[in-house]
Design an enzyme around this catalytic site. Structure first.
Site, PDB file in Angstrom:
ATOM      1  N   LYS A  52      87.464  20.218  -6.368  1.00 52.57           N
ATOM      2  CA  LYS A  52      86.899  19.934  -7.688  1.00 52.57           C
ATOM      3  C   LYS A  52      85.823  18.866  -7.563  1.00 52.57           C
ATOM      4  O   LYS A  52      85.956  17.926  -6.762  1.00 52.57           O
ATOM      5  CB  LYS A  52      88.028  19.463  -8.599  1.00 52.57           C
ATOM      6  CG  LYS A  52      87.651  19.261 -10.063  1.00 52.57           C
ATOM      7  CD  LYS A  52      88.929  18.937 -10.870  1.00 52.57           C
ATOM      8  CE  LYS A  52      88.614  18.701 -12.335  1.00 52.57           C
ATOM      9  NZ  LYS A  52      89.824  18.312 -13.082  1.00 52.57           N
ATOM     10  N   SER A 147      90.918  20.778 -17.136  1.00 53.50           N
ATOM     11  CA  SER A 147      89.525  20.686 -16.769  1.00 53.50           C
ATOM     12  C   SER A 147      89.214  21.227 -15.370  1.00 53.50           C
ATOM     13  O   SER A 147      88.047  21.298 -14.984  1.00 53.50           O
ATOM     14  CB  SER A 147      89.074  19.226 -16.831  1.00 53.50           C
ATOM     15  OG  SER A 147      89.848  18.457 -15.946  1.00 53.50           O
ATOM     16  N   SER A 171      95.281  19.030 -16.582  1.00 55.29           N
ATOM     17  CA  SER A 171      94.057  19.650 -16.078  1.00 55.29           C
ATOM     18  C   SER A 171      94.186  20.549 -14.875  1.00 55.29           C
ATOM     19  O   SER A 171      93.240  21.236 -14.520  1.00 55.29           O
ATOM     20  CB  SER A 171      93.037  18.561 -15.750  1.00 55.29           C
ATOM     21  OG  SER A 171      92.615  17.949 -16.943  1.00 55.29           O
TER      22      SER A 171
END
Lengths: 493, 479
Positions: A52, A147, A171
């Site tokens: 990420k 997210s 997330s």
């Protein structure tokens, strides 16, 4: 190489912000050499992974999907990234997210939203009501959740074998559920946060996204353990473990927290949750209803604590040492203000303003301190339940399956976050490990997952139970039409 | 190294050469507490009679400024590492070193915190240059209660604190290098009334300026109030050139620092012998008792020992400790000479020290070593030379030309006449030549004897021992 070409052909998913093609090929080459010599660095040698984009990667751009860090190349690797590289893993690239990990849809980053690969699956297409025009077919795509949407999509579409996400309020688990992959949130303090650009320092953890529970255990084994660079990691020695096949669940006690029957929970998921409980019951486990009475306060509490920490953590982005710097140079203050206005999106700025409000001297007692106290109460709820003999809690992960992007954006980020975090958020408050296991397809052909929450640092037990459950439900593989040939080759373990 | 990162700490290093990722506040970096800083704070707390908090916490203090990269400073606002201590210091009354009085100032707390970087404002090019070498350096903030009444007291207290820190080794405390920084909070009030509004005075760069700044501010406030004005709770800067305080441009207004607990640092737990868990060795944790046992003698103890051991006066011990290396020099000389310490101290304080001050030298830089001085003093003791001659030799030694006292004495013909007969002869000669004076003495005017002594001295070119000469003359005159 196959992964890289797959990444290219799935570009429309927008899962990757940066693809590190050159370095990845080089790493793969070295890995092959090692295997030829019979000297792999570790279990993950040669395994393509994605990270990420809020983890620092030396030499590779780290943006957090924000204008503030566009073009920022960090001089160091996050500890977890370093550990993966030390094992010989191949870093394919950095995945897309909500700006600075704030959001539950992976729709609010400057590089655009991430599309759920399942939008293009045969299963979804078959079930979706065909619109009259062909162009509408494309606008029907659903979100990944967030997210860590990019990471989830990357794993789900077979472009990599595992990905790192982060989990502050859900997330990692949320997009895992929407994309039909395993999303593990480890216990706070188990995995180092050094190099993870923080959202809420007291709740953030690196998250692991994989296609099956065994893989998650393997990755966990490489990442967990004390890091002197992160003073919040525990000192105890961590021993990587292999998951045994659970055959006898009769000694297991599964708790069903009634408060997780939240308003807005789709009837589909409610039914699935019930079915799962029955699964355990029929296999001989003890399944009991429990209560976590302070659950309904967790969202408000989270908002106070989260925004306060955000306001603090974002204070360093002033354009002076790194990142975007505005051209405004009338004074230091005006430069700061302009830089931050230009660099941050509305979501980030909104949270900073709220956070600063809560930290003001006159408000601190009423908001921040109060929220800390409520946090303690929430954490104690879990302590009580686990103390009463319950081993694992079983809850839904999301309120519904993934909704279309066009529908999602009708409400603002804050509203969405408040709605979507409700089932995942409390585990972050209490620092407990939790995992999403893909369970079944919804009526619309989209993945639905269920969540298991375990005791602190009892990942082994948590994952063992998750693995058993995974085996029972036999979640179907995504059928992506265009690339079936390619996929068959890659998806074999 | 710094408080939360591994960067080095060094004065006057090239700009931005000692900055780690954490110091530059690169995103994703985390603070790691420096054990030595904690130990230094504990040592200082113990030396100042504080209670050491076994559990203390770290907080973030937020404000935006170019030399604060993270937008916040990590400090200890809620629970600092040490509280409620005291510092004893001594003052001379009326500038007479012989009358010293002891005073105490209470220590409110000691807290650990980060230093900020340095900004250099370039008004010509309308830019500010930022050097982050200092950012993140560990600071101990020692907060005193308002128990002092004037510049002299403040200066004496800070001087004593400086000595203590240097003795402990927890800081070199050199103000000129910014290792010790002092902000003075000053207020005035009529006796019996509550304390007045205080102002904070910054930019004080030496102990001497501290006294000046405090006294000036007291005067200024009194004048202001007596002419009907009010004192603003403001920050003022001391202008050393003008010797006054001026208001600092209040750029922030009322600042709300939005304090928040530092989430990346668990509470700091310190142990003592009782609370130390069985399986932990002292390498892993900070043990207050262990540190306490190893504290060196504090200045007040050292001074008392010097007085007791050598029979010198208390004010002497102050001077000895006040000058770096002087005590060691003194003790070295003592070891190498038969002269009594009470006499040696005179040479150390009156001769050596004044020469050093005149030439702005430190003890380390003294051209006269303890060996040479001891040699000289031995000759004086053995009455090989007179004390006047000894001073001459000392002056000569000071030139640092490598000559020994013996060589100088020979060169300048300073030896005292040792031959008693020779001396008697000269005395007799003088007596014979001064009939009037002899008669005056015999009739009771003893003062005239000095003239005779003086004549003998002249005759011997100063190489006679005046005490001996006096004895001889008296003996002869009484015959």
């Amino acid at each position: 190489q196959r992964c890289l070409s797959l990444i290219k052909s799935t570009k429309f998913l927008n899962a990757y912000i940066t693809v590190a093609e050159e370095t990845a090929l080089k790493q793969a080459e070295e890995s092959e050499k090692r295997y030829k010599r019979g000297q792999p660095l570790g279990v993950l040698d040669g395994i393509p992974i994605a990270v990420k984009d809020n983890f620092n990667t030396a030499g590779i751009e780290t943006t957090c999907a924000s204008n503030m860090l566009k073009g920022y190349i960090s001089p160091y690797n996050a500890t977890v990234v370093q550990k993966l590289l030390d094992q010989g893993a191949v870093l394919l690239g950095k995945t897309n997210l909500d700006e600075f990990a704030m959001g539950s849809g992976s729709t609010d980053g400057v590089f655009g939203p991430v599309r759920n690969p399942w939008s293009y699956s045969r299963q979804y297409k078959e079930k979706s009501v065909p619109k009259s025009h062909s162009e509408d077919k494309d606008s029907n795509w659903v979100i990944t959740g967030g997210s860590s949407g990019g990471s989830a999509a990357a794993v789900s579409s077979f472009t990599c074998f595992a990905a790192l996400g982060s989990d502050t309020g859900g997330s990692t688990r949320n997009p895992a559920a929407h994309c039909g992959v395993v999303g593990l949130k480890p216990t706070y303090g188990l995995i180092s946060r050094h190099g993870l650009i923080p959202l809420v320092n007291s709740m953030d953890v690196p998250g692991i996204l994989t296609r099956c529970v065994d893989d998650a255990a393997v990755v966990l084994g490489s990442l967990a353990g004390h890091d002197p660079k992160d003073s919040t990691t525990i000192q105890d020695n961590f021993k990587p473990f292999e998951l045994s096949d659970l055959t006898d669940v009769s000694k297991l006690s599964i708790g069903i927290p009634k408060e997780y029957h939240a308003p807005g929970l789709s009837s589909e998921i409610l039914a699935l949750w019930s079915k799962a409980a029955d699964l355990f019951k029929n296999a001989g486990a003890k399944v009991i209803e429990v209560s976590l009475p302070h659950t309904r306060y967790s969202i408000v509490c989270y908002h106070v604590l989260c925004t306060a920490e955000v306001a603090s953590n974002m204070a360093r982005f002033d354009g002076l040492e790194y990142g975007h710097r505005s051209d405004m140079n009338k004074s230091t203050e005006s430069m700061y203000a302009a830089t931050r206005r230009e660099g941050f999106n509305d979501v980030v700025r909104g949270r900073i303003l709220s956070g600063n409000y809560f930290l003001l001297k006159q408000n601190y007692e009423n908001y921040f301190i109060k929220a800390q106290k409520v946090r303690r109460l929430i954490a104690n709820d879990f302590v009580k339940v686990f103390g009463s003999g319950v081993d694992i809690l079983l809850t839904p992960t999301t309120l519904s399956d993934a909704i279309p992007y066009m529908e999602f954006i009708k409400e603002d980020n804050r509203t969405r976050s408040a709605q979507d975090d409700i089932l995942t958020q409390a585990a972050n408050m209490a620092g407990l490990p939790a995992i999403n296991v893909p369970t079944a397809l919804s009526e619309r052909g989209l993945p639905v997952g269920l969540q298991f929450i375990g005791r602190s640092f009892q990942e082994k037990q948590l994952l063992t139970v998750a693995k058993w459950f995974e085996k029972q439900v036999k979640f179907p593989m995504i059928q992506l039409d265009e690339h079936n040939g390619n996929l068959k080759q890659i998806s074999k373990p | 190294s710094k408080l939360f990162s591994g960067s080095q700490v060094q004065f006057a290093a090239p700009p931005n050469s000692l900055v780690s990722f954490f110091d530059a506040s690169l995103p994703g970096t985390l603070p790691v507490l420096n054990r030595r800083c904690v130990e230094a704070a504990v040592m200082t707390g113990l030396a100042l009679n504080c209670s050491i908090n076994k559990k203390s916490l770290f907080d973030r203090k937020h404000y935006f400024y170019a030399d604060l990269p993270a937008g916040y400073q990590i400090t200890q606002q809620r629970v600092p590492i040490a509280v409620n201590g005291s510092l004893s210091y001594s003052l001379c009354i009326d500038n007479k070193m012989s009358q010293m009085v002891t005073k105490t100032v209470r220590i409110k707390q000691i807290q650990l915190e980060q230093d900020s970087g340095k900004s250099l404002h370039d008004d010509v090019r309308s830019q500010t240059l930022v050097d982050l070498n200092r950012a993140g350096v560990g600071l101990m903030e020692v907060v005193m209660e308002p128990d002092m009444c004037c510049g002299e007291e403040a200066a004496a207290a800070v001087r004593e604190l400086q000595l203590i820190l240097q003795t402990l080794g927890s800081s070199q405390a050199v103000m000129a290098e910014g290792q010790l920084r002092v902000d003075a909070n000053v207020s005035v009030h009529h006796p019996g009334e509550p304390y007045g509004v205080r102002t904070e005075v910054k930019n004080i760069n030496s102990i001497r300026f501290l006294a000046k700044a405090v006294d000036y501010e007291i005067e200024r406030q009194i004048e202001e109030l007596e002419s009907g004005g009010t004192i603003l709770n403001e920050t003022r800067a001391f202008d050393s050139k003008l010797g006054c305080t001026v208001p600092m441009r209040d750029k922030e207004g009322k600042q709300d620092y939005r304090f928040m607990p530092e989430p990346n640092l668990p509470p700091l737990i310190l142990y003592n012998a009782r609370s130390l868990p069985a399986n932990m060795n002292h390498q892993q944790v900070v043990n207050i008792d262990w540190i306490h046992e190893r504290l060196p003698d504090l200045p007040s103890v050292k001074r008392a020992k010097l007085v007791e051991q050598y029979g010198i006066l208390p004010e002497h011990s102050f001077t000895l400790l006040n000058e770096a290396g002087l005590t060691e020099f003194f003790e070295d000389v003592i070891k190498q000479t038969q002269m009594k310490p009470k006499k040696v101290i005179g040479w150390i304080l009156n001769d050596l020290l004044s020469y050093l001050k005149q030439h702005s030298l430190t003890v380390k830089e003294s051209p006269v070593s303890s060996f040479l001085l001891a040699d000289l003093l031995n000759r004086l003791e053995k009455k090989e030379i007179s004390s006047t001659a000894a001073k001459q030799v000392f002056a000569e030694l000071w030139k640092g030309e490598g000559k020994t006292p013996l060589e100088i004495v020979k060169e300048k013909k300073l030896q005292l006449i040792q031959d008693q007969e020779d001396l008697e002869r000269i005395c007799q000669a003088v007596i014979d030549g001064q009939e009037n004076e002899v008669m005056a003495i015999k009739s009771g005017n003893r003062k005239v004897l000095n003239k005779l002594i003086g004549l003998v001295q002249r005759e011997t070119q100063g190489r006679s021992n005046p005490v001996l000469v006096k004895q001889l003359l008296e003996k002869k005159l009484s015959e």
